[in-house]
Write a protein that holds these residues in place. Structure first.
Motif, short mmCIF file in Angstrom:
data_model
loop_
_atom_site.label_atom_id
_atom_site.label_comp_id
_atom_site.label_asym_id
_atom_site.label_seq_id
_atom_site.Cartn_x
_atom_site.Cartn_y
_atom_site.Cartn_z
N ASP A 1 3.32 15.91 -0.36
CA ASP A 1 2.67 14.60 -0.40
C ASP A 1 3.66 13.51 -0.78
O ASP A 1 3.63 12.40 -0.20
N LEU A 2 4.56 13.82 -1.71
CA LEU A 2 5.56 12.83 -2.11
C LEU A 2 6.52 12.54 -0.96
O LEU A 2 6.86 11.38 -0.70
N GLU A 3 6.93 13.59 -0.26
CA GLU A 3 7.84 13.38 0.86
C GLU A 3 7.17 12.54 1.96
O GLU A 3 7.79 11.64 2.53
N ALA A 4 5.91 12.85 2.24
CA ALA A 4 5.19 12.07 3.24
C ALA A 4 5.04 10.61 2.80
O ALA A 4 5.17 9.68 3.61
N GLN B 1 0.83 -1.20 0.00
CA GLN B 1 0.00 0.00 0.00
C GLN B 1 0.87 1.26 0.00
O GLN B 1 0.60 2.22 -0.73
N ALA B 2 1.92 1.24 0.81
CA ALA B 2 2.83 2.39 0.87
C ALA B 2 3.51 2.60 -0.48
O ALA B 2 3.73 3.74 -0.91
N GLU B 3 3.85 1.50 -1.15
CA GLU B 3 4.48 1.61 -2.48
C GLU B 3 3.51 2.20 -3.49
O GLU B 3 3.89 3.06 -4.30
N ARG B 4 2.24 1.77 -3.45
CA ARG B 4 1.25 2.33 -4.38
C ARG B 4 1.07 3.82 -4.15
O ARG B 4 1.03 4.63 -5.11
N GLU B 5 0.96 4.22 -2.89
CA GLU B 5 0.76 5.63 -2.59
C GLU B 5 1.98 6.47 -2.95
O GLU B 5 1.86 7.60 -3.42
N ARG B 6 3.16 5.90 -2.75
CA ARG B 6 4.38 6.61 -3.12
C ARG B 6 4.45 6.79 -4.64
O ARG B 6 4.81 7.86 -5.14
N GLU B 7 4.10 5.75 -5.37
CA GLU B 7 4.14 5.82 -6.83
C GLU B 7 3.12 6.84 -7.35
O GLU B 7 3.41 7.61 -8.29
N GLN B 8 1.94 6.86 -6.76
CA GLN B 8 0.93 7.85 -7.17
C GLN B 8 1.41 9.27 -6.90
O GLN B 8 1.24 10.17 -7.74
N ARG C 1 7.05 8.99 0.79
CA ARG C 1 8.36 8.35 0.90
C ARG C 1 8.66 7.95 2.35
O ARG C 1 9.16 6.86 2.62
N GLU C 2 8.34 8.85 3.28
CA GLU C 2 8.57 8.53 4.70
C GLU C 2 7.71 7.34 5.14
O GLU C 2 8.17 6.48 5.89
N ALA C 3 6.46 7.31 4.66
CA ALA C 3 5.58 6.19 5.00
C ALA C 3 6.12 4.88 4.42
O ALA C 3 6.03 3.82 5.05
N TYR C 4 6.69 4.96 3.23
CA TYR C 4 7.26 3.76 2.60
C TYR C 4 8.47 3.26 3.38
O TYR C 4 8.60 2.06 3.65
#
Length: 374
Positions: free
Chosen positions: A120-123, A10-17, A125-128
């Motif tokens: 959003d991207l930084e967040a 899920q973290a990977e999907r959100e990071r990619e988006q 990345r941190e979540a990932y």
């Protein structure tokens, strides 16, 4: 499916988006836009109330000049360039009011939404990164669980009727002998000799005596009372000051060095030199006995050392590990654990733990470490 794998994917999907939304505009263009947005909002906050009305004319001219500089330094291909120009035009008035500042902030709202893509991207990345950390921690937890389940499975297969007395009798005989010899040494030897022996034992990592406090060692070496046995020193420590004057030259030194360490001294016993039950693995037993012998020979007679040699020889027996496993099973397995082994529950749990661990490893391999941000 493992929760850790689900969270990582899920973290990977959100990071990619989030990355795709940044790339739609371009990371460098967005950073330039963000810098201008931040500078304009800072100017609005700094000059609001100072550059309004007919107040501070100098603040008014500084503010308009600063805004014009920020916008004038932007290239036309910067995202929301028209918005920046419109804000500049709006603020270039002969007189500004509070509502003009508020209107400028409203005009910049689309810019805030746009540059928020970088945040959003930084967040994301941190979540990932956190999801990867959590997955690694879960692997550690599963490693412990697999080891425990393997232990249960192994012990569950042990022969509970095996003749463990072949190991226990010589070990118990040595443990009893060393306790008796150490007890005699503790009661008869000088406190100085006793503490010196314990201090020397510190050279042997498998002999787990607590090292004597430095002040205590100094006392027993520098004062005549150090030649008394430990029980006598402990008895002195309980005397009143007036009574103690009759037994030692420096009552204050004894109270400082000995009386404050009663618990340590009373706890000194032979347990760090016993093998115990169930016994250690065959590979460890010779090392343990070797270190024990170096200490035991300092206070016990040859009969105790001979019993220790008999214990050491047990490790060479082919049956040692089989008997030890039986001893462990008898001592450590509860009735419930035996039932779980017999029912196949342990085997199923072990398979599930291994499967989950493999899935997390695969997910970590598929979704790798992050490089530098775009």
């Amino acid at each position: 499916m493992s929760d850790a794998v689900d969270r990582l994917e899920q973290a990977e999907r959100e990071r990619e988006q989030a990355r795709e939304r940044v790339e739609e505009v371009g990371a460098d263009r967005l950073r330039t836009c963000r810098d201008a947005y931040r500078e304009l909002t800072r100017l609005l906050d700094d000059y609001d109330g100072r550059a309004t009305g007919s107040g501070d004319f100098q603040a008014y001219t500084q503010f308009e000049g600063a805004v014009a500089t920020v916008v004038g330094n932007l290239d036309e291909d910067v995202p929301e360039y028209d918005t920046f120009e419109a804000v500049d035009d709006h603020l270039q008035q002969r007189r500004l009011s509070e509502s003009d500042f508020e209107r400028a902030r409203e005009m910049l709202a689309p810019v805030a939404d746009l540059v928020g893509r970088l945040d959003d991207l930084e967040a994301a990345r941190e979540a990932y990164v956190q999801a990867r950390r959590d997955a690694r921690r879960r692997i550690g937890t599963l490693d412990d669980r697999v080891a425990e389940l393997e232990r249960l499975e192994r012990l569950g297969d042990a022969d509970l009727d095996a003749p463990v007395e072949r190991l226990r009798e010589p070990i118990d005989a040595y443990d009893e002998a060393v306790r008796e010899a150490f007890g005699a040494f503790r009661g008869d030897a000088s406190a100085r000799d006793l503490l010196d022996l314990i201090e020397r034992a510190g050279a042997f990592p498998l002999v787990e005596f607590r090292s004597p406090p430095a002040e205590l060692l100094t006392y027993v070496h520098d004062h005549e009372a150090g030649t008394e046995p430990l029980p006598t020193l402990l008895e002195y420590a309980d005397y009143s000051g007036s009574k103690l004057d009759h037994y030692v030259e420096d009552p204050a030194a004894l109270r400082s060095a000995v009386a404050t360490r009663r618990t340590y001294l009373r706890d000194i016993d032979a347990e760090p030199l016993t093998v115990g039950w169930p016994p250690p693995p065959a590979a460890e037993l010779p090392w343990l006995c070797g270190e024990y012998r170096s200490v035991v020979a300092g206070f016990a007679d040859e009969s105790v050392v001979a019993r220790l040699r008999e214990v050491r020889a047990l490790a060479r027996r082919e049956e040692y590990e089989r008997l030890r496993e039986s001893a462990l099973a008898r001592s450590e397995l509860t009735d419930e654990e035996r039932e779980r082994v017999a029912s196949g529950a342990v085997e199923r749990d072990l398979a599930a733990a291994r499967e989950e661990r493999a899935a997390i490893e695969e997910a970590l391999s598929t979704h790798g470490e992050l490089g530098d941000p775009p």
